[in-house]
Design a protein around this motif. Structure first.
Motif: not given
Length: 241
Positions: A200-218
């Motif tokens: 869903s759109r909510a799934d896609i947005e949530m995934t983007r947020q998790v990916v960005e949060a994870a990327k900030a901490l390598e």
């Protein structure tokens, strides 16, 4: 109160059970239809009753073996009581527990291949595991598979349970837990009780947020898998991450 079996009914059930066991031995267990396979399992839990009606009722109510495995103890016990004509009590609880034990062993057996080898090189085992674990869950469940630097599974953790169509997700908590476990990467997994695994759109947005949060901490997010009765959708294969 349980019906006390007579010598005649005991002999009838014993004859049917012997014939079914003989057919399984000759033709192989894999050749049995689902209800007869479940009958065989129930022989040990229900010694003096015809288990065919119970086997058929369980499969009909829960939609198959995976549905039975995901069902609550209470729901299984209700079906047992209705099919066998028992009042709910010690006997029905024991039968329901026996069934839950069988399906829990199945779940753990499905998980072992993914846990014993690097997850990324055991993709088929991983998909089999997430389907067994989540395909028939009646409510949405959000899980994270935390991996080490060899892509070995550290922990499969249920982060949240929700309603029939939503499980709240907190990206900061997902990442914080990865740091606690010294994980290097993760795979996000959740289910759609509707059966359709389409993100869903909510799934896609949530995934983007998790990916960005994870990327900030390598930290890496290898994929997000959405599980439904109709299959498993991979964000990576769909080009969504």
């Amino acid at each position: 109160m349980l019906e006390r079996p007579t010598k005649t009914t005991r002999a009838q059930h014993a004859g049917h059970r012997d014939r079914l066991r003989a057919r399984a031995a000759v033709g192989g267990i894999a050749a049995l239809p689902d209800y007869e396979l479940l009958e065989l399992l129930l022989f040990r839990s229900v010694p003096y009753k015809d288990t065919k009606p119970l086997a058929k009722d369980l499969l009909a109510r829960f939609g198959g073996f995976e549905g039975i495995g995901a069902a609550s103890h209470e729901a299984i016990e209700d079906t047992v009581a209705g099919a066998l004509g028992y009042a709910k009590g010690k006997a029905t609880r024991a039968i329901a527990l026996d069934l839950q034990l069988i399906f829990e062993v199945t779940r753990r057996a499905a998980k072992e291949p993914a846990a014993k080898r690097p997850v990324i090189t055991s993709w088929n085992a991983l998909l089999a595991y997430v389907r067994v674990a989540l395909q028939h869950e009646p409510r949405e469940q959000f899980r994270v598979l935390y991996l080490d630097n060899r892509n070995q599974l550290i922990l499969d953790e249920i982060q949240n349970r929700g309603t029939v169509d939503h499980a709240p997700v907190y990206p900061r908590e997902v990442v914080r837990r990865a740091l606690e476990l010294s994980a290097k990467s993760m795979i996000i997994v959740h289910n759609h009780p509707s059966g359709d695994p389409t993100p869903s759109r909510a799934d896609i947005e949530m995934t983007r947020q998790v990916v960005e949060a994870a990327k900030a901490l390598e930290l890496s997010v290898h994929d997000h898998l959405v599980v439904g009765r109709e299959g498993v959708a991979s964000f990576k294969q769909l080009g969504l991450m």
